[in-house]
Write a protein that holds these residues in place. Structure first.
Motif, mmCIF file in Angstrom:
data_model
loop_
_atom_site.group_PDB
_atom_site.id
_atom_site.type_symbol
_atom_site.label_atom_id
_atom_site.label_comp_id
_atom_site.label_asym_id
_atom_site.label_seq_id
_atom_site.Cartn_x
_atom_site.Cartn_y
_atom_site.Cartn_z
ATOM 1 N N GLU A 116 0.706 -1.375 -0.362
ATOM 2 C CA GLU A 116 -0.035 -0.437 -0.277
ATOM 3 C C GLU A 116 0.493 1.232 0.316
ATOM 4 N N VAL A 117 1.723 1.184 -0.759
ATOM 5 C CA VAL A 117 2.779 2.548 -0.582
ATOM 6 C C VAL A 117 2.014 3.808 -2.150
ATOM 7 N N ALA A 118 1.882 3.785 -1.706
ATOM 8 C CA ALA A 118 1.427 5.827 -3.066
ATOM 9 C C ALA A 118 2.041 5.382 -3.718
ATOM 10 N N PHE A 119 1.537 5.724 -5.184
ATOM 11 C CA PHE A 119 1.572 5.915 -6.409
ATOM 12 C C PHE A 119 1.334 6.955 -7.491
ATOM 13 N N LEU A 120 1.876 7.544 -7.583
ATOM 14 C CA LEU A 120 1.628 9.260 -7.912
ATOM 15 C C LEU A 120 2.545 8.703 -9.766
ATOM 16 N N ASP A 121 1.409 8.785 -10.830
ATOM 17 C CA ASP A 121 0.643 8.650 -12.237
ATOM 18 C C ASP A 121 1.233 10.405 -12.483
ATOM 19 N N VAL A 122 2.405 10.860 -13.066
ATOM 20 C CA VAL A 122 2.632 12.089 -13.714
ATOM 21 C C VAL A 122 1.939 12.094 -15.419
ATOM 22 N N ARG A 123 1.401 11.570 -15.810
ATOM 23 C CA ARG A 123 0.723 11.450 -17.148
ATOM 24 C C ARG A 123 -0.276 12.208 -17.487
ATOM 25 N N LEU A 175 -0.904 13.932 -10.719
ATOM 26 C CA LEU A 175 -0.415 14.935 -10.714
ATOM 27 C C LEU A 175 0.521 15.449 -12.450
ATOM 28 N N GLU A 176 -0.794 15.775 -12.554
ATOM 29 C CA GLU A 176 -0.284 15.850 -14.265
ATOM 30 C C GLU A 176 0.867 16.464 -13.683
ATOM 31 N N LEU A 177 2.283 16.062 -14.811
ATOM 32 C CA LEU A 177 3.569 16.852 -14.400
ATOM 33 C C LEU A 177 4.090 18.302 -14.990
ATOM 34 N N LYS A 178 3.286 18.921 -16.276
ATOM 35 C CA LYS A 178 3.756 19.772 -16.567
ATOM 36 C C LYS A 178 2.322 21.086 -16.268
ATOM 37 N N LYS A 179 0.988 20.917 -15.953
ATOM 38 C CA LYS A 179 0.599 21.755 -15.059
ATOM 39 C C LYS A 179 -0.037 21.340 -13.717
ATOM 40 N N VAL A 180 0.248 20.002 -13.220
ATOM 41 C CA VAL A 180 0.292 20.129 -11.843
ATOM 42 C C VAL A 180 0.765 19.900 -10.903
ATOM 43 N N PHE A 181 2.208 18.988 -11.369
ATOM 44 C CA PHE A 181 3.157 18.535 -10.354
ATOM 45 C C PHE A 181 3.901 19.815 -9.901
ATOM 46 N N SER A 182 3.927 19.609 -8.307
ATOM 47 C CA SER A 182 4.448 21.359 -7.754
ATOM 48 C C SER A 182 4.912 20.335 -6.269
ATOM 49 N N GLN A 183 5.822 21.133 -5.726
ATOM 50 C CA GLN A 183 6.577 20.608 -3.969
ATOM 51 C C GLN A 183 5.160 21.038 -3.109
ATOM 52 N N GLU A 184 4.281 21.615 -3.860
ATOM 53 C CA GLU A 184 3.250 21.599 -2.677
ATOM 54 C C GLU A 184 1.467 21.005 -3.101
ATOM 55 N N GLY A 232 6.475 4.453 -19.033
ATOM 56 C CA GLY A 232 7.189 3.218 -20.267
ATOM 57 C C GLY A 232 9.053 4.446 -19.855
ATOM 58 N N PRO A 233 10.199 3.191 -20.831
ATOM 59 C CA PRO A 233 11.034 4.221 -20.730
ATOM 60 C C PRO A 233 10.813 4.967 -21.700
ATOM 61 N N SER A 234 10.479 5.612 -22.928
ATOM 62 C CA SER A 234 10.338 6.452 -23.821
ATOM 63 C C SER A 234 9.862 7.895 -23.138
ATOM 64 N N CYS A 235 9.065 7.410 -22.044
ATOM 65 C CA CYS A 235 8.711 8.680 -21.595
ATOM 66 C C CYS A 235 9.706 9.375 -19.907
ATOM 67 N N PRO A 236 9.459 9.822 -20.547
ATOM 68 C CA PRO A 236 10.849 10.985 -19.039
ATOM 69 C C PRO A 236 9.676 11.631 -18.490
ATOM 70 N N ARG A 237 8.155 11.088 -18.248
ATOM 71 C CA ARG A 237 7.616 12.241 -16.914
ATOM 72 C C ARG A 237 8.718 12.785 -15.495
ATOM 73 N N SER A 238 7.975 10.390 -15.592
ATOM 74 C CA SER A 238 8.406 10.005 -14.237
ATOM 75 C C SER A 238 9.914 10.121 -13.734
ATOM 76 N N SER A 239 10.530 9.684 -14.996
ATOM 77 C CA SER A 239 12.161 10.418 -14.428
ATOM 78 C C SER A 239 12.405 11.872 -13.702
ATOM 79 N N VAL A 240 11.731 12.711 -14.637
ATOM 80 C CA VAL A 240 11.722 13.990 -14.187
ATOM 81 C C VAL A 240 10.782 14.799 -13.037
ATOM 82 N N ALA A 241 9.855 14.087 -12.993
ATOM 83 C CA ALA A 241 8.859 13.879 -11.550
ATOM 84 C C ALA A 241 9.829 13.264 -10.557
ATOM 85 N N SER A 242 10.327 11.859 -10.461
ATOM 86 C CA SER A 242 10.987 11.445 -9.352
ATOM 87 C C SER A 242 12.410 12.505 -8.904
#
Length: 103
Positions: free
Chosen positions: A14-21, A37-46, A64-74
């Motif tokens: 039951e670890v939290a999962f965050l989808d940034v798509r 939390l959509e990376l480009k519109k919603v994702f922020s520290q707050e 997946g590997p071709s999507c950089p969003r989760s790397s950026v968010a992490s």
């Protein structure tokens, strides 16, 4: 983290999962219970802190590997002070391919 079996163990704990798509991708199917939390519109520290305390673990994924969003968010989450960030590089395609649940 890049192994779907290890990620499934975190899901079962039951670890939290965050989808940034994008919204449309999230709406089409996601790992059950994922926070969106959509990376480009919603994702922020707050917005991240409002959902997941800094001392709690979080699995961050996208398409997946071709999507950089989760790397950026992490990377950003670690910079902002989250210490238990799991970057699920293989993302939703590998999760689905393994036969794990989607909602």
């Amino acid at each position: 983290m890049n192994k779907t079996t290890e990620t499934r163990k975190l899901f079962d704990q039951e670890v939290a999962f965050l989808d940034v798509r994008k919204n449309s991708e999230f709406d089409a199917g996601r790992i059950p219970g994922s926070i969106h939390l959509e990376l480009k519109k919603v994702f922020s520290q707050e917005t991240l802190e409002a959902e997941i305390p800094k001392n709690e673990p979080v699995v961050i994924y996208c398409n997946g590997p071709s999507c950089p969003r989760s790397s950026v968010a992490s990377t950003k989450a670690v910079e902002w002070g989250w210490s238990k960030v799991y970057y699920y590089r293989d993302g939703i395609p590998a999760w689905q391919a393994a036969g794990h649940p989607i909602e």
